[in-house]
Design a protein around this motif. Structure first.
Motif, PDB file in Angstrom:
ATOM      1  N   THR A 169      17.589 155.239  96.639  1.00 57.29           N
ATOM      2  CA  THR A 169      17.344 156.396  96.881  1.00 57.29           C
ATOM      3  C   THR A 169      17.101 156.650  98.611  1.00 57.29           C
ATOM      4  N   PHE A 170      16.493 155.959  99.295  1.00 58.87           N
ATOM      5  CA  PHE A 170      16.324 156.347 100.729  1.00 58.87           C
ATOM      6  C   PHE A 170      17.328 155.385 101.741  1.00 58.87           C
ATOM      7  N   ILE A 171      17.852 154.526 101.017  1.00 58.53           N
ATOM      8  CA  ILE A 171      18.959 153.456 101.782  1.00 58.53           C
ATOM      9  C   ILE A 171      20.041 154.454 101.722  1.00 58.53           C
ATOM     10  N   SER A 172      20.593 155.267 100.840  1.00 59.54           N
ATOM     11  CA  SER A 172      21.623 156.172 100.769  1.00 59.54           C
ATOM     12  C   SER A 172      21.416 157.624 101.411  1.00 59.54           C
ATOM     13  N   LEU A 173      20.254 157.861 101.629  1.00 54.73           N
ATOM     14  CA  LEU A 173      19.732 159.120 102.107  1.00 54.73           C
ATOM     15  C   LEU A 173      20.685 159.668 103.208  1.00 54.73           C
ATOM     16  N   PRO A 174      20.821 158.658 104.135  1.00 58.95           N
ATOM     17  CA  PRO A 174      21.513 159.376 105.405  1.00 58.95           C
ATOM     18  C   PRO A 174      22.920 159.472 105.082  1.00 58.95           C
ATOM     19  N   ILE A 175      23.599 159.116 103.855  1.00 56.93           N
ATOM     20  CA  ILE A 175      25.054 159.646 103.419  1.00 56.93           C
ATOM     21  C   ILE A 175      24.861 160.631 102.636  1.00 56.93           C
ATOM     22  N   PHE A 176      23.737 160.925 101.899  1.00 61.78           N
ATOM     23  CA  PHE A 176      23.789 162.166 101.024  1.00 61.78           C
ATOM     24  C   PHE A 176      23.014 163.071 101.331  1.00 61.78           C
ATOM     25  N   ARG A 177      22.653 163.075 102.604  1.00 64.87           N
ATOM     26  CA  ARG A 177      21.656 164.031 103.294  1.00 64.87           C
ATOM     27  C   ARG A 177      22.528 165.356 103.290  1.00 64.87           C
ATOM     28  N   GLU A 183      15.370 170.961 105.291  1.00 60.28           N
ATOM     29  CA  GLU A 183      14.613 170.016 105.096  1.00 60.28           C
ATOM     30  C   GLU A 183      13.938 170.112 103.679  1.00 60.28           C
ATOM     31  N   GLU A 184      13.646 171.381 103.251  1.00 61.19           N
ATOM     32  CA  GLU A 184      12.822 171.858 102.121  1.00 61.19           C
ATOM     33  C   GLU A 184      13.861 171.292 100.775  1.00 61.19           C
ATOM     34  N   LYS A 185      15.170 171.342 100.901  1.00 59.99           N
ATOM     35  CA  LYS A 185      16.025 171.118  99.839  1.00 59.99           C
ATOM     36  C   LYS A 185      16.077 169.521  99.843  1.00 59.99           C
ATOM     37  N   GLU A 186      16.036 168.851 101.091  1.00 62.59           N
ATOM     38  CA  GLU A 186      16.049 167.498 100.797  1.00 62.59           C
ATOM     39  C   GLU A 186      14.815 166.732 100.272  1.00 62.59           C
ATOM     40  N   GLN A 187      13.850 167.461 100.416  1.00 68.04           N
ATOM     41  CA  GLN A 187      12.436 167.047  99.779  1.00 68.04           C
ATOM     42  C   GLN A 187      12.598 167.365  98.373  1.00 68.04           C
ATOM     43  N   GLN A 188      13.323 168.472  97.907  1.00 62.87           N
ATOM     44  CA  GLN A 188      13.514 168.911  96.565  1.00 62.87           C
ATOM     45  C   GLN A 188      14.201 167.623  95.949  1.00 62.87           C
ATOM     46  N   LEU A 189      15.548 167.281  96.758  1.00 65.22           N
ATOM     47  CA  LEU A 189      16.375 166.170  96.125  1.00 65.22           C
ATOM     48  C   LEU A 189      15.700 164.983  95.785  1.00 65.22           C
ATOM     49  N   ILE A 190      14.892 164.740  96.768  1.00 61.17           N
ATOM     50  CA  ILE A 190      13.863 163.445  96.812  1.00 61.17           C
ATOM     51  C   ILE A 190      13.200 163.411  95.527  1.00 61.17           C
TER      52      ILE A 190
END
Lengths: 207, 207
Positions: A169-177, A183-190
């Motif tokens: 999840t976190f390794i690929s985050l830069p790619i799917f960010r 920021e809020e949507k990203e937290q939601q995705l996480i």
DNA sequence: AGATTGTTAGACAAATTTGTTTAATACTCT
DNA sequence: AGAGTATTAAACAAATTTGTCTAACAATCT
């Protein structure tokens, strides 16, 4: 012997800057001049306190191994909770740990890949704990399987399933960010991934 | 204009050596002298053919993106097979692809992390295909869910679950390699992971 | 006050790395 | 045979990077 002046002494500032640079860029791409610049000290100070780039890196690496020990030790302590609830807790704990240390897995994997000596260090620090925990949990799993309330699985596979899903999840985050627009949507995705991972593991192990 | 002499011409040898070095060590840690040495040519030849390290790297990176397109395109072609069987096929295809290219994920993730410009290139090359495939598969999933023969899941989550489990197997292999004592045992460990991943995904989606 | 330690600025050396250039030779094609 | 391309070896330049050193000053401790 003791540091003077402001609480945030220079020695620590250098360490903090080195941590940031090494975790962000890796050993090779990190320049000592950049560390000094980030720390707000002269380039000479870095060598005054830490002698060499390699030495400074080793300090950071060992510190990060210590950081990693926390969730592994948490895994080891056999709390008196139903195994199935405990596994859920472990997933959440590990996931939240990664949320606080999103660069850690990539850093460790990357550096161990380019310097296999570091793999040995990791094994020395956490190998025994991990093996012991696997053995304990395997026994518990087998009991639950015998009672027909859990699907059979090896502790190692379960461990790797959880770690794979959480870490990636976190390794690929830069790619799917870019999928999340702020920021809020990203937290939601996480958080969505967290729920999905818990669900996946639950379906894998619960009967 | 054409190359002469032995089939393996120098230009290609340099490319092969560069691929090995960049994939093994990453951009920063790779030295052009080492590429030349591995290719068995003089250092001057590298610049004669490829001008700069960066240019050579870009060639390799784009080539690796092309390599990655293969399994993504395979994912896109809507074969007339039951979705549940197709998902199993996709997992195996992807897993076997990674077996042939074990260094690829780490290479791409690593370089994209240190140079976010490369993320854009990846998105341009595979973004559309992927989005389209997600949409198609989501429709199929929803039909199966409506028929009550599949558990609900978003195509994106399913994709990420599979990729996480598959990729992390090979990313973490250098760390867990010591568990297997020889090449045969290592292959066994890998095949076991493959089975476990298929099982995990099946439990996640099948009703 | 004096000794010690922390800190800066800057010069400097040595090694490495990327890239260029040149001169000479070998190969290939027409 | 001659033109053009491939290739080597080696020298070289420029930039970067790691690391050392010195002189001076500031802060702290005893």
């Amino acid at each position: 012997m003791t540091q003077k002046k402001d609480a945030k002494n220079k020695k620590q500032q250098i360490l903090d800057a080195a941590e940031y640079e090494f975790l962000t860029n890796g050993y090779e791409a990190t320049k000592t001049t950049q560390i000094a610049k980030r720390a707000g000290v002269t380039h000479a100070m870095l060598h005054y306190y830490y002698q060499s780039k390699e030495n400074l890196f080793n300090k950071i690496f060992e510190d990060k191994i210590e950081t990693l020990k926390a969730p592994i030790d948490a895994l080891a302590q056999n709390k008196d909770i139903d195994l199935r609830d405990r596994i859920r807790e472990i997933i959440e704990l590990h996931f939240d740990f990664l949320k606080t240390h999103p660069d850690l897995p990539h850093f460790l994997i990357n550096e161990m890949r380019s310097n296999p000596q570091l793999i040995k260090i990791l094994r020395e620090k956490v190998g025994d704990t991990l093996r012991g925990t696997f053995a304990t949990i395997q026994t518990e799993i087998d009991e639950y399987v015998a009672k027909d309330i859990m699907k059979p699985i090896s502790a190692f596979d379960l461990f790797l399933d959880i770690v794979s899903l959480n870490v990636f999840t976190f390794i690929s985050l830069p790619i799917f960010r870019h999928i999340a627009y702020n920021e809020e949507k990203e937290q939601q995705l996480i958080e969505n991934r967290k729920k999905e991972i818990i669900q996946t593991i639950n379906y894998r192990i619960l009967k």
